[in-house]
Motif scaffolding. Structure first.
Motif, PDB file in Angstrom:
ATOM      1  N   ASN A 137       0.851  -1.183   0.000  1.00  0.00           N
ATOM      2  CA  ASN A 137       0.000   0.000   0.000  1.00  0.00           C
ATOM      3  C   ASN A 137       0.887   1.232   0.000  1.00  0.00           C
ATOM      4  O   ASN A 137       1.828   1.325   0.784  1.00  0.00           O
ATOM      5  CB  ASN A 137      -0.919  -0.002   1.231  1.00  0.00           C
ATOM      6  CG  ASN A 137      -1.780   1.241   1.311  1.00  0.00           C
ATOM      7  OD1 ASN A 137      -1.366   2.259   1.850  1.00  0.00           O
ATOM      8  ND2 ASN A 137      -2.985   1.158   0.779  1.00  0.00           N
ATOM      9  N   GLU A 139       1.137   5.589  -0.036  1.00  0.00           N
ATOM     10  CA  GLU A 139       0.427   6.830   0.273  1.00  0.00           C
ATOM     11  C   GLU A 139       1.187   7.996  -0.344  1.00  0.00           C
ATOM     12  O   GLU A 139       2.370   8.202  -0.062  1.00  0.00           O
ATOM     13  CB  GLU A 139       0.304   7.032   1.783  1.00  0.00           C
ATOM     14  CG  GLU A 139      -0.483   8.283   2.146  1.00  0.00           C
ATOM     15  CD  GLU A 139      -0.742   8.403   3.637  1.00  0.00           C
ATOM     16  OE1 GLU A 139      -1.126   9.504   4.085  1.00  0.00           O
ATOM     17  OE2 GLU A 139      -0.554   7.403   4.355  1.00  0.00           O
ATOM     18  N   GLY A 143      -1.862  12.437   0.569  1.00  0.00           N
ATOM     19  CA  GLY A 143      -2.647  11.530   1.404  1.00  0.00           C
ATOM     20  C   GLY A 143      -3.410  10.475   0.627  1.00  0.00           C
ATOM     21  O   GLY A 143      -4.028   9.590   1.223  1.00  0.00           O
ATOM     22  N   THR A 144      -3.376  10.549  -0.704  1.00  0.00           N
ATOM     23  CA  THR A 144      -4.060   9.556  -1.530  1.00  0.00           C
ATOM     24  C   THR A 144      -3.373   8.196  -1.390  1.00  0.00           C
ATOM     25  O   THR A 144      -2.148   8.110  -1.441  1.00  0.00           O
ATOM     26  CB  THR A 144      -4.036   9.972  -3.015  1.00  0.00           C
ATOM     27  OG1 THR A 144      -4.652  11.254  -3.151  1.00  0.00           O
ATOM     28  CG2 THR A 144      -4.791   8.964  -3.871  1.00  0.00           C
ATOM     29  N   THR A 145      -4.157   7.150  -1.204  1.00  0.00           N
ATOM     30  CA  THR A 145      -3.587   5.812  -1.048  1.00  0.00           C
ATOM     31  C   THR A 145      -3.844   4.966  -2.290  1.00  0.00           C
ATOM     32  O   THR A 145      -4.817   5.188  -3.021  1.00  0.00           O
ATOM     33  CB  THR A 145      -4.181   5.094   0.176  1.00  0.00           C
ATOM     34  OG1 THR A 145      -5.604   4.986   0.022  1.00  0.00           O
ATOM     35  CG2 THR A 145      -3.862   5.854   1.452  1.00  0.00           C
TER      36      THR A 145
END
Length: 200
Positions: A137, A139, A143-145
């Motif tokens: 994951n 980021e 802040g977009t994941t």
């Protein structure tokens, strides 16, 4: 009177030169525009065409389609999601990833990536089909994941599944112009969708 006429001619001449320069610049810009439409297909060498067909249809949901008969070598065409995968039976083992590559999953290595609307659902499917994968994951600064899953096809070519649409694409310079594929880029497709819809 003559001076006034000379000045008028100079102004007209300057305007004409400016117009020619502008048209020349626009012509250059148009000539620099590459007339591409979209990605058509990805070609993959494989050790066993049938095994690769099984993988791409069952794991990734591609559909086996008819190949032009003029292609007189062993292979297969698959299509879905607006892109094709062309499988070609390899005659030279050294052109394929080594068998050891089957166990290596390096996200920074060569791979193809598919955007997915349900990464968790895809992960569940890979588990059920006992396909080894690596998940991570990321980021971004805003802040977009983004979720990513990496796994290999039967020949060691890496595939990525991600929800990449979460990341905004911003040109890094003013030279390029982003073109979004339109429906007309997709080849004519015969479907039996209506037939499936009518089956009860």
């Amino acid at each position: 009177m003559q001076k006034q006429e000379v000045k008028e001619e100079e102004r007209n001449s300057n305007k004409k030169e400016e117009k020619n320069e502008k048209e020349g610049d626009e012509g250059t810009k148009e000539s620099n525009q590459t007339p591409l439409m979209a990605l058509n297909h990805i070609s993959r060498l494989c050790r066993d065409v049938k095994e690769s067909i099984d993988f791409y249809t069952k794991v990734l949901g591609f559909v086996l389609i008819e190949r032009p008969q003029v292609l007189d070598f062993e292979g297969a065409w698959l299509f879905n999601y607006g892109v094709g995968i062309h499988l070609v039976q390899s005659k030279e083992e050294q052109k394929l990833p080594s068998p050891d590559a089957q166990h290596d999953l390096d996200p920074q290595d060569n791979h193809i990536s598919f955007q997915c609307e349900d990464v968790k659902g895809m992960e569940k499917k890979l588990k059920e089909m006992k396909v080894k994968y690596k998940k991570r994951n990321l980021e971004a600064e805003d802040g977009t994941t983004m979720d990513q899953i990496f796994f290999n096809d039967p020949d060691g070519f890496m595939v990525e599944i991600c929800n990449c649409e979460n990341l905004k694409l911003t040109p890094a310079d003013s030279q390029g112009k982003i073109k979004i594929p339109m429906d007309r880029h997709t080849p004519p497709v015969e479907t039996n969708q209506n037939e499936h819809d009518n089956v009860k």
